[in-house]
Enzyme design. Structure first.
Site, PDB file in Angstrom:
ATOM      1  N   PRO A   2      33.565  88.498  46.461  1.00 15.47           N
ATOM      2  CA  PRO A   2      32.711  88.516  45.281  1.00 15.47           C
ATOM      3  C   PRO A   2      33.183  87.564  44.187  1.00 15.47           C
ATOM      4  CG  PRO A   2      33.891  90.604  45.541  1.00 15.47           C
ATOM      5  CD  PRO A   2      34.263  89.749  46.686  1.00 15.47           C
ATOM      6  N   GLU A   3      32.343  86.608  43.874  1.00 13.90           N
ATOM      7  CA  GLU A   3      32.560  85.740  42.720  1.00 13.90           C
ATOM      8  C   GLU A   3      31.416  86.019  41.758  1.00 13.90           C
ATOM      9  OE1 GLU A   3      33.449  81.693  44.008  1.00 13.90           O
ATOM     10  OE2 GLU A   3      34.147  82.442  45.930  1.00 13.90           O
ATOM     11  N   LYS A  67      34.145  87.531  36.817  1.00 12.36           N
ATOM     12  CA  LYS A  67      34.105  88.503  37.917  1.00 12.36           C
ATOM     13  C   LYS A  67      34.443  89.906  37.449  1.00 12.36           C
ATOM     14  CE  LYS A  67      36.177  84.741  40.510  1.00 12.36           C
ATOM     15  NZ  LYS A  67      37.372  84.324  41.242  1.00 12.36           N
ATOM     16  N   HIS A 110      36.232 103.640  53.602  1.00  8.44           N
ATOM     17  CA  HIS A 110      36.941 102.816  52.616  1.00  8.44           C
ATOM     18  C   HIS A 110      36.639 103.230  51.188  1.00  8.44           C
ATOM     19  CE1 HIS A 110      37.141  99.794  56.062  1.00  8.44           C
ATOM     20  NE2 HIS A 110      38.375 100.212  55.844  1.00  8.44           N
ATOM     21  N   ARG A 285      45.227  78.362  48.671  1.00 10.57           N
ATOM     22  CA  ARG A 285      43.863  78.773  49.027  1.00 10.57           C
ATOM     23  C   ARG A 285      43.279  77.781  50.022  1.00 10.57           C
ATOM     24  NH1 ARG A 285      45.556  82.682  47.309  1.00 10.57           N
ATOM     25  NH2 ARG A 285      45.030  83.813  45.422  1.00 10.57           N
TER      26      ARG A 285
END
Length: 302
Positions: A2-3, A67, A110, A285
């Site tokens: 998620p960005e 975010k 989860h 990254r």
DNA sequence: CGGCTCCCCTGTAAGC
DNA sequence: TGCTTACAGGGGAGCC
């Protein structure tokens, strides 16, 4: 992953479903979700403190910067004008999901925390890898806005009406670090993560290792403009659901993956020039680029 | 203080 | 086949 577009999609989903709801109960299934990104061990009393802080509160409209998500709330019987403003804070991390369910729906394995909403609905925080966070924080002023104190170092994002592209470009230009790392520095510009950094750099035709201090300001501005436009385009598609770890509040996926030009496409041809997309590592990254569309900066003679 | 590296965590997949 | 190991990454701590 998620960005900004994914978090904004979640915020919009929450807005329709939680605004005005009352928190009628709290269950923390895994206390590590209350910890910080680097300190997952939380004292035993943290669970009770969190539950006490949100029990009975009335939720207002969710807000977002970059975010970071938060839901301002009003405590039961309290005057919103005089009480210190506070919010439920949420960060999805790598694999966080917020889901609104009927209370009798099966609980996914989860699920880390559950807020009961009224009589028959639940807001559930799911997070496979536990890089996310849920908590409570006071709100502090930031110009005309109020943000969680823990978020006050986070810069405005490119979709913020008060985002200043020109001032941001000048801040970026002061750095001698790799441009991609600066683009992902949430205190410089927020909301840009690994996917959209790669996509924005490709669309701008700039190499991820370019050094901002040696770039024309117009090139930096272009990269920031592309960051904004690619995230807007992704938002219009509901975000990118790369590996089913990101879904909307109702479980739907986003559809921007089909529009990605470099991310996850190493070894395949560039749609722009036909060259081969490569993968390098920048700031630990995975980084994807087209060497033809994004030529390396000319080395400086010293 | 800027910039870098490491680490938190789990599921997946490659390697032996 | 079954075990071990490597890898993915957002963001904060800590180091130089």
């Amino acid at each position: 992953m998620p960005e900004l577009p994914e978090v904004e999609s979640v915020r919009r989903g929450l807005q329709d479903r939680v605004t005005g709801a009352r928190v009628s109960g709290v269950r923390v299934l895994d206390p590590r979700i209350l910890g910080s990104t680097s300190q997952r061990r939380v004292p035993p009393e943290a669970v009770g403190a969190f539950a006490a802080a949100v029990a009975g509160v009335g939720l207002r409209a969710p807000e977002r910067r970059g975010k970071f998500l938060w839901v301002p709330f009003v405590r039961p019987g309290e005057d919103p004008q005089s009480a210190p403003p506070a919010a439920l804070t949420l960060h999805l991390g790598m694999s966080g999901q917020l889901r609104v369910h009927a209370a009798h729906d099966p609980v996914h394995r989860h699920t880390r925390a559950v807020l009961a909403l009224g009589q028959d609905r639940e807001l559930r925080f799911l997070d496979q890898r536990i890089f996310g966070h849920i908590g409570v924080d006071v709100l502090v002023p930031d110009g005309p806005d109020a943000v969680p104190r823990s978020t006050s170092h986070i810069a405005r994002d490119p979709l913020d009406a008060r985002w200043n592209a020109e001032a941001t470009a000048r801040v970026v230009q002061r750095s001698r670090a790799a441009l991609k790392s600066v683009l992902m520095n949430q205190s410089v510009v927020s909301g840009v993560g690994n996917i959209y950094a790669d996509e924005a750099l490709h669309r701008a035709g700039v190499h991820p290792l370019a050094v901002p201090a040696r770039m024309r300001i117009s090139r930096i501005r272009r990269v920031l403009d592309e960051s904004r436009s690619v995230m807007l385009a992704a938002l219009a598609q509901g975000g990118t659901s790369f590996d089913a770890l990101y879904v909307h509040v109702n479980g739907d996926s986003g559809y921007f993956e089909r529009s990605l030009r470099v991310y996850g496409r190493d070894g395949r041809p560039c749609a722009t020039c036909g060259g081969v997309i490569r993968r390098i590592v920048v700031g630990a990254r995975g980084t994807h680029l087209c060497p033809r569309c994004q030529p390396a900066q000319r080395p400086r003679r010293s």
